[in-house]
Design an enzyme around this catalytic site. Structure first.
Site, PDB file in Angstrom:
ATOM      1  N   ASN A 145       0.737  -1.286   0.012  1.00 34.29           N
ATOM      2  CA  ASN A 145       0.094   0.060   0.143  1.00 34.29           C
ATOM      3  C   ASN A 145       0.739   1.251   0.026  1.00 34.29           C
ATOM      4  O   ASN A 145       0.654   2.421  -0.554  1.00 34.29           O
ATOM      5  CB  ASN A 145      -0.692  -0.092   1.149  1.00 34.29           C
ATOM      6  CG  ASN A 145      -1.884   1.337   1.238  1.00 34.29           C
ATOM      7  OD1 ASN A 145      -2.598   1.391   0.411  1.00 34.29           O
ATOM      8  ND2 ASN A 145      -1.477   2.055   2.024  1.00 34.29           N
ATOM      9  N   ASP A 207       1.185   6.700   0.427  1.00 35.33           N
ATOM     10  CA  ASP A 207       0.599   5.664  -0.429  1.00 35.33           C
ATOM     11  C   ASP A 207       1.117   5.620  -2.056  1.00 35.33           C
ATOM     12  O   ASP A 207       1.355   6.704  -2.196  1.00 35.33           O
ATOM     13  CB  ASP A 207      -1.138   5.928  -0.512  1.00 35.33           C
ATOM     14  CG  ASP A 207      -1.698   5.275   0.918  1.00 35.33           C
ATOM     15  OD1 ASP A 207      -0.914   5.330   2.025  1.00 35.33           O
ATOM     16  OD2 ASP A 207      -2.571   4.787   0.749  1.00 35.33           O
ATOM     17  N   ASP A 238       0.019  -6.905   3.499  1.00 33.95           N
ATOM     18  CA  ASP A 238      -0.414  -6.075   4.468  1.00 33.95           C
ATOM     19  C   ASP A 238      -1.285  -5.003   3.955  1.00 33.95           C
ATOM     20  O   ASP A 238      -1.311  -4.546   2.761  1.00 33.95           O
ATOM     21  CB  ASP A 238       1.268  -5.176   4.791  1.00 33.95           C
ATOM     22  CG  ASP A 238       0.689  -4.141   5.842  1.00 33.95           C
ATOM     23  OD1 ASP A 238       0.353  -4.670   6.985  1.00 33.95           O
ATOM     24  OD2 ASP A 238       0.947  -3.029   5.633  1.00 33.95           O
ATOM     25  N   GLU A 279      -4.274  -9.453   4.746  1.00 35.19           N
ATOM     26  CA  GLU A 279      -4.587  -8.854   5.906  1.00 35.19           C
ATOM     27  C   GLU A 279      -5.883  -7.952   5.688  1.00 35.19           C
ATOM     28  O   GLU A 279      -5.716  -6.724   5.208  1.00 35.19           O
ATOM     29  CB  GLU A 279      -3.797  -7.652   6.613  1.00 35.19           C
ATOM     30  CG  GLU A 279      -4.350  -7.331   7.841  1.00 35.19           C
ATOM     31  CD  GLU A 279      -3.248  -6.067   8.350  1.00 35.19           C
ATOM     32  OE1 GLU A 279      -3.307  -5.803   9.597  1.00 35.19           O
ATOM     33  OE2 GLU A 279      -2.776  -5.266   7.570  1.00 35.19           O
TER      34      GLU A 279
END
Length: 553
Positions: A145, A207, A238, A279
């Site tokens: 990310n 990001d 993640d 996740e």
């Protein structure tokens, strides 16, 4: 079928149990986008989460490293299937080990090299080689990310608007009114000029812009590098919900699913036997369903984890029963990963505060389908609560100085109980929490039904609502799993088992054998009535667990 549990309080929650049983027996969604389950090691066994910084220090600088982890692999799995002195896990997940700015590693500065504090690239390759000798697969944390603010890509974009990396991040000339997905400030002032950049978690974690094809191509290149050059066996992805922002939709967007599909397929094409687990902490069934069937292989079952911990804490089984039934019905078989807590959450023993509750939570979790994950130190009852550093303290190996973790000064002090709560103290104690974990994993490893077998939940009408029971079964054999989350013993009567879930057709004769019980007398006075298929367990101990093997006579 009617199953009745008689406890101290009498009759109870049959309606909920009946509806949950209907869910538990539903067919799982059709699998698409993953290779045949027969080719994948992750369909069998248990994964152990390791924070390398806190596991074992080989060079005495107070920071755990890859050589230290390699030296302790036999603790995780010594390669001998008959051994009872290792955990028996067939997988380790390493929290970030790439070069980064911070202690935790989630602000990556260089995706292609190991952080020098942990060792070298060759140290990682050697770890993988030694792990493979023992039947251990190594998956690494992949942070897609965002990068760290000191990553050369971001630094180039920050200082040069004409840089090729400029569009790898999101920029705004004015401060947008829009907040982050949980109402936080997600746009951060540039230290260089009058502009703002997007970073959903922290100003030091800008990001990436996945609407740029170059970013997607680079991340695919990173994954391929770790598979082919570093010999990793897969990845933990993640923070996956936040990859692509589409207008006001800042999480779970269609673009995010497209990116995950592209990256997941790339990994499987490069290494068909690899494993990807995501996740995705949103507990909504509807949201979780959108991540199947053709993106990553598995996702952490946060709703099941919360329900398991809550059941162990309160003694009430209904929430656990419901969460497991829903996951079993809605998600593809074997493609949701149970756990109790992880590196972002207070540790099990801190939350539960009681060894009996911690044991029953572990028992329930490790008898569920999918790939279970255990956070390092949970097996010895380590404690820890926020801030995060206190959840990630050094592993407590022994009562020697610094808990046997380092000969130097540990990067973070050990927990106050390290002298009495450590691996060495529990190693030879038959009733220790460590040996309970070992026995549960060994039981799971010895019987494919407890890995790949189907799950059938058994409804109860126990008014106290403390007992949960379910079948794990295949064509060859079945296990009846009984867990009493409560502080008082109960009695369990099952008037008729679902014949289709047993390893023979209706009319066969069966017997019950105890495969493992905790405590030793957790299930007492049990028998199977072959005439009508009923099972009676006269006493299920408080916080008791038993795995009863159902076999043909």
């Amino acid at each position: 079928m009617l199953t009745r549990t008689v406890g101290p309080a009498g009759i109870g929650w049959l309606a909920l149990a009946a509806s949950s049983f209907a869910l538990g027996c539903a067919n799982s969604p059709v699998e698409t986008g993953v290779a045949s389950s027969q080719k994948q090691w992750w369909r069998d066994g248990v994964c152990y989460e390791v924070f390398v910084r806190s596991f074992m220090d080989a060079d005495g600088d107070g920071v755990g490293d890859l050589r230290g982890l390699t030296a302790r692999l036999d603790y995780i799995n010594d390669g001998d299937p008959q051994s009872t002195t290792d955990l028996g896990a067939n997988c380790i997940w390493l929290m970030p080990i790439s070069k980064s700015m911070s202690y935790h590693g989630y602000d990556v500065g260089d995706y292609y090299h190991v952080d020098l504090r942990y060792g070298t690239d060759d140290d990682f390759r050697n770890l993988v080689a030694e792990a493979h000798k023992r039947g251990i697969h190594v998956i690494v944390d992949f942070v897609p990310n965002h990068t760290g603010s000191q990553n050369p890509w971001f630094q180039a974009a920050l200082h040069d608007p004409g840089s090729q990396y400029r569009d790898w991040y999101r920029w705004s000339k004015t401060l947008p009114v829009q907040k982050g997905p949980w109402g936080q400030e997600a746009w951060h002032k540039s230290p260089v000029r009058d502009e703002y950049y997007y970073g959903v978690f922290w100003r030091e974690m800008p990001d990436l812009n996945y609407q740029n094809p170059a970013v997607r191509a680079e991340m695919q290149k990173v994954l391929t590098y770790w598979l082919k050059e570093m010999h990793a066996d897969g990845f933990r992805f993640d923070a996956i919900p936040y990859l692509v922002e589409e207008g006001d939709q800042l999480q779970h967007s269609r673009g995010t699913h497209d990116v995950l599909r592209q990256l997941g397929n790339a990994v499987r094409m490069e290494a068909p036997e690899s494993f990807t687990v995501g996740e995705m902490s949103d507990e909504s069934l509807g949201v979780m369903e959108t991540y199947y069937p053709d993106q990553l292989d598995s996702y952490f079952a946060f709703a099941v984890a919360r329900a398991t911990m809550q059941a162990a804490a309160t003694g009430e089984a209904s929430g656990f029963f419901k969460a497991v039934a829903q996951a079993n019905a809605k998600f593809p078989s074997g493609r949701w990963s149970p756990f109790l807590t992880n590196h972002d959450q207070p540790r099990v023993m801190t939350v539960l505060g009681d060894a009996a509750k911690a044991r029953v939570a572990a028992s329930a979790m490790l008898m569920l389908p999918g790939t279970p994950f255990i956070y390092y130190g949970e097996e010895i009852g380590m404690v820890g609560q926020k801030p995060d550093e206190m959840i990630r303290t050094p592993m407590q190996w022994s009562s020697t100085p610094n808990g046997g973790f380092t000969t130097g000064t540990p990067w973070e002090p050990l927990q106050p109980d390290w002298k009495t709560k450590n691996v060495a103290a529990q190693d030879s104690s038959r009733q220790s929490l460590l040996n309970h974990y070992r026995k549960l994993i060994q039981l799971r490893n010895a019987h494919p039904e407890l890995n790949r077998g189907s799950l059938t939940l058994m409804p109860t009408d126990d008014a106290s609502g403390t007992i949960a029971a379910w079948l794990r079964s295949s064509r060859d054999e079945a296990f009846l799993i009984v867990v009493n989350f409560g502080p008082r013993h109960g009695q369990l009567l099952m008037e008729r088992l679902p014949w289709k879930s047993l390893p023979a057709e209706a009319g066969g004769e069966f017997r019950l054998d105890s495969a493992y019980a905790d405590p030793d007398n957790a299930c007492a006075g049990y028998f199977y009535a072959n005439g009508n298929g009923a099972i009676l367990i006269r006493s299920v101990e408080a916080h008791g667990f038993c795995a009863l093997r159902i076999r043909r006579r």
